[in-house]
Each structure stands twice: as structure tokens, then as C-alpha cells.
Write a protein that holds these residues in place. Structure first.
Motif, mmCIF file in Angstrom:
data_model
loop_
_atom_site.group_PDB
_atom_site.id
_atom_site.type_symbol
_atom_site.label_atom_id
_atom_site.label_comp_id
_atom_site.label_asym_id
_atom_site.label_seq_id
_atom_site.Cartn_x
_atom_site.Cartn_y
_atom_site.Cartn_z
ATOM 1 N N THR A 110 43.928 66.355 -63.977
ATOM 2 C CA THR A 110 44.008 67.574 -63.177
ATOM 3 C C THR A 110 45.085 67.475 -62.100
ATOM 4 O O THR A 110 45.292 66.424 -61.509
ATOM 5 C CB THR A 110 42.646 67.849 -62.498
ATOM 6 O OG1 THR A 110 41.634 67.927 -63.508
ATOM 7 C CG2 THR A 110 42.660 69.152 -61.718
ATOM 8 N N SER A 111 45.769 68.597 -61.862
ATOM 9 C CA SER A 111 46.706 68.701 -60.747
ATOM 10 C C SER A 111 46.554 70.070 -60.100
ATOM 11 O O SER A 111 45.891 70.959 -60.646
ATOM 12 C CB SER A 111 48.150 68.492 -61.221
ATOM 13 O OG SER A 111 48.547 69.550 -62.074
ATOM 14 N N ILE B 93 43.460 77.607 -63.777
ATOM 15 C CA ILE B 93 42.521 78.335 -62.923
ATOM 16 C C ILE B 93 43.264 78.770 -61.659
ATOM 17 O O ILE B 93 43.934 77.962 -61.013
ATOM 18 C CB ILE B 93 41.319 77.460 -62.531
ATOM 19 C CG1 ILE B 93 40.592 76.945 -63.782
ATOM 20 C CG2 ILE B 93 40.346 78.239 -61.644
ATOM 21 C CD1 ILE B 93 39.567 75.864 -63.494
ATOM 22 N N LEU B 94 43.136 80.040 -61.304
ATOM 23 C CA LEU B 94 43.717 80.555 -60.069
ATOM 24 C C LEU B 94 42.600 80.977 -59.127
ATOM 25 O O LEU B 94 41.725 81.770 -59.503
ATOM 26 C CB LEU B 94 44.627 81.752 -60.342
ATOM 27 C CG LEU B 94 45.193 82.452 -59.094
ATOM 28 C CD1 LEU B 94 46.115 81.521 -58.300
ATOM 29 C CD2 LEU B 94 45.941 83.733 -59.475
ATOM 30 N N THR B 95 42.643 80.446 -57.920
ATOM 31 C CA THR B 95 41.735 80.893 -56.864
ATOM 32 C C THR B 95 42.556 81.480 -55.724
ATOM 33 O O THR B 95 43.686 81.042 -55.465
ATOM 34 C CB THR B 95 40.867 79.746 -56.315
ATOM 35 O OG1 THR B 95 41.714 78.746 -55.723
ATOM 36 C CG2 THR B 95 40.039 79.113 -57.429
ATOM 37 N N VAL C 84 45.729 79.001 -54.968
ATOM 38 C CA VAL C 84 45.682 77.628 -55.470
ATOM 39 C C VAL C 84 45.547 77.658 -56.989
ATOM 40 O O VAL C 84 44.637 78.311 -57.527
ATOM 41 C CB VAL C 84 44.519 76.814 -54.870
ATOM 42 C CG1 VAL C 84 44.509 75.396 -55.463
ATOM 43 C CG2 VAL C 84 44.606 76.765 -53.357
ATOM 44 N N TYR C 85 46.462 76.977 -57.669
ATOM 45 C CA TYR C 85 46.374 76.790 -59.123
ATOM 46 C C TYR C 85 45.795 75.409 -59.403
ATOM 47 O O TYR C 85 46.220 74.412 -58.817
ATOM 48 C CB TYR C 85 47.753 76.891 -59.769
ATOM 49 C CG TYR C 85 48.150 78.287 -60.172
ATOM 50 C CD1 TYR C 85 47.538 78.924 -61.251
ATOM 51 C CD2 TYR C 85 49.138 78.977 -59.471
ATOM 52 C CE1 TYR C 85 47.914 80.211 -61.628
ATOM 53 C CE2 TYR C 85 49.514 80.256 -59.849
ATOM 54 C CZ TYR C 85 48.886 80.869 -60.930
ATOM 55 O OH TYR C 85 49.246 82.142 -61.306
ATOM 56 N N THR C 86 44.851 75.354 -60.321
ATOM 57 C CA THR C 86 44.320 74.104 -60.839
ATOM 58 C C THR C 86 44.690 74.007 -62.318
ATOM 59 O O THR C 86 44.396 74.930 -63.086
ATOM 60 C CB THR C 86 42.793 74.030 -60.679
ATOM 61 O OG1 THR C 86 42.463 74.143 -59.288
ATOM 62 C CG2 THR C 86 42.252 72.708 -61.215
ATOM 63 N N LEU C 87 45.352 72.929 -62.685
ATOM 64 C CA LEU C 87 45.818 72.725 -64.057
ATOM 65 C C LEU C 87 45.083 71.528 -64.651
ATOM 66 O O LEU C 87 45.050 70.454 -64.050
ATOM 67 C CB LEU C 87 47.324 72.461 -64.080
ATOM 68 C CG LEU C 87 48.209 73.458 -63.315
ATOM 69 C CD1 LEU C 87 49.659 72.976 -63.320
ATOM 70 C CD2 LEU C 87 48.113 74.842 -63.921
ATOM 71 N N ALA D 201 48.509 64.015 -65.778
ATOM 72 C CA ALA D 201 48.077 65.390 -65.513
ATOM 73 C C ALA D 201 49.214 66.375 -65.751
ATOM 74 O O ALA D 201 50.401 66.015 -65.696
ATOM 75 C CB ALA D 201 47.594 65.508 -64.070
ATOM 76 N N PRO D 202 48.882 67.644 -66.015
ATOM 77 C CA PRO D 202 49.913 68.689 -66.122
ATOM 78 C C PRO D 202 50.667 68.839 -64.800
ATOM 79 O O PRO D 202 50.165 68.469 -63.731
ATOM 80 C CB PRO D 202 49.106 69.957 -66.449
ATOM 81 C CG PRO D 202 47.786 69.469 -66.947
ATOM 82 C CD PRO D 202 47.526 68.182 -66.243
#
Length: 549
Positions: free
Chosen positions: A322-323, A245-247, A312-315, A182-183
Motif C-alpha cells: 500500500t502507498s 481509494i479516494l477519501t 487522500v489516495y490509497t493505492l 507498493a504502487p
């Protein structure tokens, strides 16, 4: 507005592209296991990396195959990409194969003949559509290390024929490449908006470690960014991240999906990124389709309550690995200093901006800025200088295209006006950006707001023969050509008075090489080679050497 309309129209093709990409198939460019040294969309200086870089085991000369049925549509030799072959396929895509070591058969012969006819290493051929048909799996070239290349590899760009967009080739090869890694996030950066936000008591951008152990105090309007890289199994390279993705508090505010871009969008990477940080907000003049803000504020976050905001960042990579990276912003009410500026030094992103100063004029057409900017302008005088030095801004601001800059000459120590050039001033020295003398001014086009002056170049290039005693034995004539100021504009080599094909096979070196061929140089005797090099200010150097072959 034109860029936004174009982006809207092109966005309509994305769904069709996804469907087409799942239906179209490509075979791999090589018949050995695939590993990558670079992926699609990596952050590069002023552009995205437009394709995939396939490793070739540290050697050149691997057979490059056609990915499907189609035809060769363009043949080039360039300094930047070396030997280049374009192939148009019947499935709705075309590709560019870069950094090749050479072409095959009739194409190689045709290219060489054109190089001698035009007396130029750089040439281009546009064949008729049916002139060079190819079948899937057919060899079309040899892999190499030519052009601006740091090691043997094949750079493969894939384009959608209908739109001309660069598209991510990875989906075509997912089953051929192993990746379960994952990244990883390396750093977070917060961008308080000028005059609107503050972070940790400052309006300057600040970096923090992912999963920061304590809340970060902020107030007002802020943007977030992340420095992250992807990795793959069994190799040490790092790659660009496909999806970010940023939440905030569980709600998505921003998403980037690096799957396609147009040539018009390419330079917009300067707006999306800060160094290696990917911003999670969109500047108003940035029309990159791969960016999507979901919070009606271009991805910017307004911290206006004294509470915790959970980021929270989702990469994700193209394989779905995914990380996550998390941090907390603590809203703390505090004063936000109002932005003060002089109107003449405030440039708005959505209009034409003109700056007139003693000895300077700058015109920035509408559409060249990605955001508003209050220039930190200074004019610096040196009694012995050709012109004033103009700091348009203390920090480099990329522009979307070339903008006209004129700088007046205070004195002319050299009568020949062709010896003057506009230079960008950096801590490492002067970098020439060209220019032409007109009525007491040097006129050029710049692509970034920085610091500029006028300099003089009367020093010709330096031409150095490399191991001339070995030329006859190796069959290669090698020169090093360098110029410290304005750079090499042109060069020409001859052997016994006839044009000799010198090329610069690899742009990371300063070597210009001529491979001796009995078709053009009579073998068995003494020969005279002459090399002429000219820089951008017209300074010329000529050297002559002899060799036996």
C-alpha cells in the motif's frame, strides 16, 4: 437501463465468486519460477488487459501445463492472438492460453489439416467435451510469441464459467510470486465539470504532481483522477493498480477494485480513464461494476466552502502492498461560466441522438454515450476533395458500440464506387474505417466521435519477397505485404499452382511466412510461388517468384 439491470444481476455473483476462488486451486502454467510482464486490468486501448502475462525467459517453446483437471474446449489460430488454446476446468473456471508457438500431437495435425482444407491460416475447432481431457500438470502446448505480441510470453485469461466474466488470476498464484513493492502515484488530474466547476481559474482539466506543495484553488463540482502504476520485486515492468481509494476529509468517496469485468463492460474503460489517468468518479452511462462511488454524487466532489478540502489516495496491489498520495484543494469562491451550446449539437447520454447536416447523417442509439456532450462541430470544405470533412468533435469521444455514419460524395473522380472509403482524420494522417457506397453516400459504423471524410484508394498493396535466395536453404518462403491506405483485406499464396499455407506469425511485423513441407511441396527441383494480396477497396497485387528446394 438494460446495462444497469445486467450489472445488478452480475454483481450478485461476486460474493459467490470470491468464495469459489478461495476454494478452487490451480497449479502454475510453468514448472519454473513465475514472473510477470503484465497483470490483470492494465489500461489498454479500448479495453482492459484481460489476464496475466507470464515471462518465458526471452525464448519460445516452454511447455505450457494444464492448471487443473478438465478438457480442451476450443482450438484456434488467429492473427491477433496467434495459436490459442481454451481449457475448461472442473473447478468452475475456464482459461484461454494465447500467443502459443504451437499445439501438441494430434491437435497440431488436426489444425494443419483444417488450414489446408479451408485454405486459411485462421481456423477454429470446437472439440467435444470429452475429446481432449487433461490432467493437472499435463503439457497442453508450447509457449510462443505469435499474434499481436512484443516478446515471448504466455497470456493467460481466466474466466468464471457460470457468468463468463474475466476474473483476476492473481489470487491463484499469490504464493508463487514474490512482491513487496507498493504502487506509486505519478500524477493527479482534476476535472472541473462543464458549466459547474472551475480549477485554478479554468474549466479545463489540469494535471498536478502528487503531494502538491500548495493547495489547489477550485470552486463548484470537480472530479479527481490519478495516474499510478504498480511494480514488482526484481523486474522493471510496471503494472495496473488493483485498488484505488479516494477519501476527502477522511470520508471515502470512490473506490475501484480491478478484479473482474464482463465482455460487455470491457469498452467502458474509455469512460473510466482519460489516457493513463483513472477517474475517481463515474460518468452516468458507465456501468462498470469494479467502480463504486460512496458520496451519492458519482464520486464528484462539490467545493462550496472557502476552506481546505483534504484529498487522500490509497493505492493497493493484490499482495496488500500500500502507498498514499495526498493533495489539498482550497475552496475559493469564483464565477463558473455557464455552458453555452446549440441544442442540435448537444447529445444526451440517455437518449438516441441524431445529427443531420448537409452531406452528413449520424445516428447514436441510446446507450452508446457515457456522458452528455456538447459537440465542437465544424464542417470543412476543400474544393478538390471527394467530400466535406466533418469534425464531429475536436477531441475524440469513445462510443460504447458502432454507430451509423453517412457522408455524401461531392464529386466522383473515380467511377468505381468500391474505391471510396470513410477515413478518420488525425494529425498523423488518414485511417480507414471502411464503408460502402449507397446512393451518393458512403455508409459506415464508427466507434468514436472524431473527424471524418471520404477518401479514394486505387493503389494496390505492395508485396516484397524477403531474401528469396535463402528460401531453398531455410525452407521458408517469406513475403512482406503492406498497404498504406485501407489495409490488407485478404491474401493467398500458391506453390506450383496448389494452395500454400502462409501465415503472419507475429502481427507486429509485416512478414507472411510459409514453412515448406514435403507433404505439400515436392522436394528436389524448381518451384513457382505466387502471392496475391487485396486491400479493403479491392485493389489487387500479384507477384510470382521461383526457388529451388
Amino acid at each position: 437501463m438494460k446495462r444497469y439491470i445486467t450489472a445488478l444481476l452480475l454483481a450478485c455473483s461476486m460474493q459467490a465468486f470470491t468464495q469459489n476462488q478461495t476454494q478452487a486451486t490451480f497449479i502454475p502454467p510453468f514448472d519454473f519460477p513465475l514472473t510477470l510482464s503484465g497483470n490483470f486490468g492494465e489500461i489498454r486501448a479500448n479495453h482492459f488487459h484481460g489476464g496475466l502475462d507470464f515471462k518465458t525467459g526471452g525464448v519460445i517453446g516452454k511447455p505450457v501445463r494444464a492448471l487443473a483437471d478438465g478438457y480442451i474446449s476450443r482450438i484456434r489460430v488467429t492473427n491477433g492472438s496467434g495459436y490459442v488454446l481454451d481449457v475448461t476446468y472442473d473447478n468452475g473456471y475456464f482459461t484461454i492460453n494465447r500467443h502459443l508457438s504451437g499445439f501438441l500431437g494430434a491437435i497440431a495435425k488436426r489444425v494443419e489439416e483444417l488450414q489446408y482444407k479451408e485454405e486459411s491460416y485462421e481456423v477454429e475447432i470446437i472439440p467435444e467435451p470429452g475429446e481432449y481431457p487433461v490432467k493437472a500438470g499435463q503439457q497442453i502446448a508450447w509457449s510462443g510469441n505469435t499474434g499481436y505480441s512484443f516478446g515471448p510470453h504466455l497470456h493467460l485469461d481466466v474466466f468464471e464459467t457460470a457468468t463468463g466474466d474475466y476474473i483476476d488470476p492473481m489470487p491463484f498464484f499469490l504464493t508463487r510470486i514474490k512482491d513487496n513493492t507498493a504502487p506509486k502515484a505519478e500524477s493527479i488530474m482534476l476535472f472541473p465539470q462543464s458549466g459547474k466547476g472551475v480549477v485554478e481559474g479554468s474549466q479545463d482539466r489540469q494535471a498536478f504532481q502528487p503531494n502538491h506543495p500548495r493547495p489547489i484553488e477550485a470552486w463548484g463540482v470537480i472530479g479527481s483522477g490519478i495516474k499510478a502504476y504498480d511494480y514488482m520485486d526484481g523486474v522493471h515492468n510496471r503494472y495496473g493498480v488493483h485498488t484505488v481509494i479516494l477519501t476527502v476529509d477522511g470520508e471515502e468517496v470512490f473506490r475501484s477494485t480491478v478484479d473482474r469485468f464482463s465482455q460487455e463492460e470491457n469498452r467502458m474503460i474509455n469512460s473510466w480513464t482519460y489516457g493513463q489517468y483513472m477517474k475517481s468518479f463515474i460518468e452516468p452511462g458507465n456501468a462498470l461494476r469494479l467502480l463504486k462511488a460512496s458520496n451519492n454524487n458519482r464520486g464528484l466532489v462539490t467545493v462550496d466552502e472557502e476552506r481546505e478540502y483534504h484529498f487522500v489516495y490509497t493505492l493497493k496491489d493484490a499482495f496488500g502492498n500500500t502507498s498514499h498520495a495526498r493533495f489539498t484543494v482550497q475552496g475559493k469562491k469564483q464565477p463558473v461560466e455557464t455552458l453555452h451550446h446549440r441544442d442540435k449539437y448537444f447529445f444526451a447520454w440517455n437518449k438516441t441522438n441524431i445529427l443531420q447536416e448537409p452531406g452528413l447523417s449520424l445516428i447514436i442509439p441510446k446507450g452508446m454515450l457515457y456522458d452528455d456532450i456538447a459537440l465542437n462541430y465544424q464542417m470543412k470544405a476543400d474544393s478538390g476533395a471527394v467530400s466535406f470533412t466533418y469534425q464531429l468533435n475536436d477531441e475524440r469521444v469513445p462510443l460504447h458500440g458502432g454507430c451509423e455514419l453517412r457522408i455524401g460524395l461531392r464529386r466522383k473522380p473515380v467511377a468505381d464506387s468500391t474505391k471510396y472509403y470513410v477515413a478518420r482524420v488525425t494529425p498523423k494522417g488518414l485511417y480507414g474505417v471502411g464503408g460502402k457506397y449507397e446512393n451518393g453516400f458512403m455508409k459506415t459504423h464508427i466507434r468514436e466521435l472524431a473527424t471524418y471524410t471520404v477518401a479514394v484508394d486505387t493503389v494496390p498493396p505492395v508485396i516484397t519477397p524477403i531474401s528469396p535466395k535463402n528460401w531453398g536453404r531455410t525452407g521458408k518462403i517469406v513475403y512482406s505485404i503492406k498497404d498504406k491506405a485501407t489495409g490488407i483485406c485478404s491474401y493467398r499464396g500458391t506453390i506450383d499452382g496448389k494452395y500454400a499455407l502462409f501465415g503472419r506469425p507475429n502481427m507486429t511485423r509485416t512478414q507472411y511466412i510459409c514453412e515448406l513441407d514435403p507433404k505439400y511441396v515436392k522436394k528436389g527441383g524448381k518451384h513457382v510461388v505466387e502471392m496475391v494480396a487485396t486491400d479493403d477497396c479491392g485493389n489487387e497485387t500479384v507477384v510470382r517468384d521461383t526457388f529451388v528446394w
